[in-house]
Design a protein around this motif. Sequence first.
Motif, PDB file in Angstrom:
ATOM      1  N   HIS A 129       0.830  -1.207   0.000  1.00 33.20           N
ATOM      2  CA  HIS A 129       0.000   0.000   0.000  1.00 33.20           C
ATOM      3  C   HIS A 129       0.865   1.259   0.000  1.00 33.20           C
ATOM      4  CE1 HIS A 129      -2.507   3.205   1.810  1.00 33.20           C
ATOM      5  NE2 HIS A 129      -3.484   2.621   1.121  1.00 33.20           N
ATOM      6  N   ASP A 130       1.915   1.285   0.810  1.00 32.76           N
ATOM      7  CA  ASP A 130       2.782   2.458   0.883  1.00 32.76           C
ATOM      8  C   ASP A 130       3.493   2.707  -0.441  1.00 32.76           C
ATOM      9  OD1 ASP A 130       2.011   2.690   3.495  1.00 32.76           O
ATOM     10  OD2 ASP A 130       3.823   1.761   4.326  1.00 32.76           O
ATOM     11  N   LEU A 131       3.920   1.628  -1.110  1.00 36.49           N
ATOM     12  CA  LEU A 131       4.614   1.791  -2.383  1.00 36.49           C
ATOM     13  C   LEU A 131       3.666   2.286  -3.466  1.00 36.49           C
ATOM     14  CD1 LEU A 131       7.228   1.506  -3.959  1.00 36.49           C
ATOM     15  CD2 LEU A 131       6.657  -0.891  -4.375  1.00 36.49           C
ATOM     16  N   LEU A 132       2.438   1.807  -3.465  1.00 36.88           N
ATOM     17  CA  LEU A 132       1.451   2.283  -4.428  1.00 36.88           C
ATOM     18  C   LEU A 132       1.186   3.778  -4.229  1.00 36.88           C
ATOM     19  CD1 LEU A 132      -0.591   1.735  -6.663  1.00 36.88           C
ATOM     20  CD2 LEU A 132      -2.206   0.938  -4.932  1.00 36.88           C
ATOM     21  N   PHE A 133       1.093   4.196  -2.981  1.00 38.85           N
ATOM     22  CA  PHE A 133       0.890   5.621  -2.685  1.00 38.85           C
ATOM     23  C   PHE A 133       2.085   6.445  -3.172  1.00 38.85           C
ATOM     24  CE2 PHE A 133       1.885   9.071   0.323  1.00 38.85           C
ATOM     25  CZ  PHE A 133       0.792   9.899   0.088  1.00 38.85           C
TER      26      PHE A 133
END
Length: 946
Positions: free
Chosen positions: A82-86
Amino acid sequence: MSHQHSASVWSVLQLRTDIDQILRELIGRHSLDASLCGTDGHRLRTVSFQYLVSLKGVFDLQRTYLQSYSPTFESRSALLQHDLLFLAIMHLLGVKAESFSYQRGLPDHTKYCSFLAQVLLSGLRALLLRRQRLSSEEHEMLINRFDEVWKDEQLESVDHFIIKWLCRQIIQELSKDLLDSMYALPACGSVNFPDFCDKLYPMETYENSLANAAQIATSPSSRSPDWFHNALVLYDVYWSTVAALIQLCVDSQNQQEVHEWTLPYDTQRRKTLNLILTARVELMNRIYNQDRPFSPSADDQWPVEQMRSLLLLGMHPSCSQDQCLCFNDDRATIQNLHLTHGGQDLPACVKKYISVAQYLDGSQSALKQLQLSLGERASALMDCNGELKDLSNKLEEYLQDWYPSAYPVGYEGKGISAKDDFYVIGCPELHPLPAKEILDGLREKSFDIGGQKKFNANASRERIQGDIPHFIGANFRCSKCIGNFPVLSRRKIEPLSRIATRIEQRLQSWQQIMQKRIDAQKVTPNRATLPKQQTVAPSIYSSPSLSPAEMISPQPQNNNSDDLPEVVVEHASPTSPQSFSHISIHSGHDSSKIDAPPKRIWQSIFKSNPSLSTLVSNPSYTFFACGQSLLLWNERGSGFYDFRDADSISFRKINSCNVHLAAGGTNTCAVVAKAETGHALSAFHGSCDEPIRQWRVENPPFAMAVSRNDRYIALKFSRHVQILDTNSGGSYHHDLPHQNSRSGLNNHLVTFSSNSLSFVASTRYEPEKVVSYWSECTNPSTTNIVESRAPFGLVGDNGLSSLVYSSSASQAAFLTTFTEKGFPVFLGLSGPRPTCKLLSDNKNQIGARIHAAALCAAGSNLVLMNQRNEIYWILDAFGTGKGGRRVATVKRPCSVKREVVMGMPTSDEVHIFWIGKGRGQLVTVGMSGGKSKPLELDIDISQLGS
């Protein structure tokens, strides 16, 4: 981009568990490329556009995985963090400000901004489907950056709707609790989509729900809460049909690559395509060509009108109409479906919205570049995996040399200590002992309490494996010392010096490879005269299936000079064919009897000059059925060594090029080579200058064999076996039993019986079934089938390795694999009920990973070689023979790939051949265990060319 172009990227990107690393590499590569552009705005935009195309492929796959309410484990494993997608979305906004600013004044600015808006929408929708709320800091960072980047852009119609309406609203929703939000559900919960791994087609199970959801979303009423709900429903529903078509293209491309494009498959594909297109056309009819029962207000209708244009963005205009170029052979069917389910007005209605959409032609080339990059990345990863596995095997070998009893017979790593738990104990000789022996010593010397010995195994284990080097309350003696000295201390130790030496050797080897690549680039003018090597990028989401040529990797050897192969050669011209008449090989049981004239080594077929080695692959190889000749081939041509003369070896070139597969009998060989149209099968005899028979082959076979009497050639395909008669030119078709499972390239074998009157063909299917089919060569009605097991998906899976067939009274075959749990089996083919019996293997000494097996001409004696390079001999294997007897061990590195072939010229000796350090190595082993020194087979690489 079209369905086919998207499918080419999906095929190498889908279900990748290392998608996080791939995305980081894409971002890093763009940053490096952008830093070289300087003030060149055109170049910077071109580099950034290629990055946008790659990013859209990643985002589209992510929201496709998330469109199921309960994704499978495989789909969840392929999700971005999730953090990488953001952070990827934040980086995308930075690329917009840097490369696509209106202030640069570049042409077609509106088109590029429109495409960037589509990428941003896809990424934000994937982030919303993750149903994870952004922190207040993340949300503030995102909304501020979003406003900063887009505030000065003059957006019109659909682009204004995407950015100012949809993207902004999604960002607002990301700041809320999404666990119970209908906006975070696929199609807002109106459609239950299938999981990606369970196939997105044929769609007949939820076809009506797609059309009904679209009907509600385009007709504002009490059942349709707001414009945002309608937009997300249409966005997800329409994309489900696009994704289904792309996945169908992926499956079709895979079928063509493995040569399994058969008439039944094509019929099923056309049926599936009809079902997908029927649902798609009916959906489009509801969106674009339905009469409304009432006229909504302009404010209600404007978002719907913009969504109709938005759905057609990104894809090639023809892919949204009845002229889709991705399915040229089915164009008439597509037009009829549009006319039947959409009516005559649908094409005109759709075309009106296509004219509004912005489309960039450069997306196809960007997708092609991404596909090539991913293919190169997969190749590099496989090389790295092989290097690490090879290093691991060498460490185990060093440990075994350091302490021979490290691997006792039958030891499987189960129990108190692991394999590497070895200790130097405090005795005068500093003997190494495994933890198990130390525990046994503690057990024997435990205290006698109340007439009984008490032993606390857990406490003793902690004392041994802990950091304290002394034993407390124990006093046992070293069993290795003659004086039986008492032992009071121990320390754990590993052979670190040899490990360090091994790593250093590998680093030096890679430096040499890189230097050769650099040298090869200096002779590029010579490359124009050489045939182009044909390569296929492997799939990077599952364990790859490699051809025999691709499985060959140079294996380093020990520094011990006794292990080095000897080349016995008289002084002759290194490039002339006559020089081979002076190469001598002596077989026997006593290696001391081998003559050793001065060595002479020249450029060989396996390791030629740099300009050739960079373009020509190492050859594939196999023995003739008689075991007296070794056949080699690659894209330049083919040839074979003849070992009939014990005092000299001759090499004969076969008049062929672009060879795909080859096999030999006794005096006849057959090659399948690429022709102007399709492939051609040629049978050669004698001088091998002209073929004695030729046949046209539409698709190359997976496996091939020539009978010992040179009468028959067997071609094994996925669904059938073709037997060809070299005397009459006739053929016999044998249909294989149909299985509803897939089989890889390395999972097909075919061989003839020792009397050449019948054959057996084996196919390994997912997840673990191996089906073996037996029949007489000229009588397809006389058949038998037997099943065995070889589970897929385990470590070191290299497929089926060998198949031999004895025509004795028992009518039995022997099948081996190079897998973790596919153990060697005897297949009983005679009688009404075929049987399958595991090879008797006491304490798993032979194991499951078998390089090769060979059978003598009489069909009695059987020889096999396992991954540890141990040779096992089974006398009367199909009669009264028991388990194998180990007769020798070949000194070569333990490899992680199947790369050894064997041939039995007589009943009491076997030839063993492999490629090591880029050179061919031949060893002859006798029934009593005697073996010759390795002999290098050298030949100039140009001799393979026709």
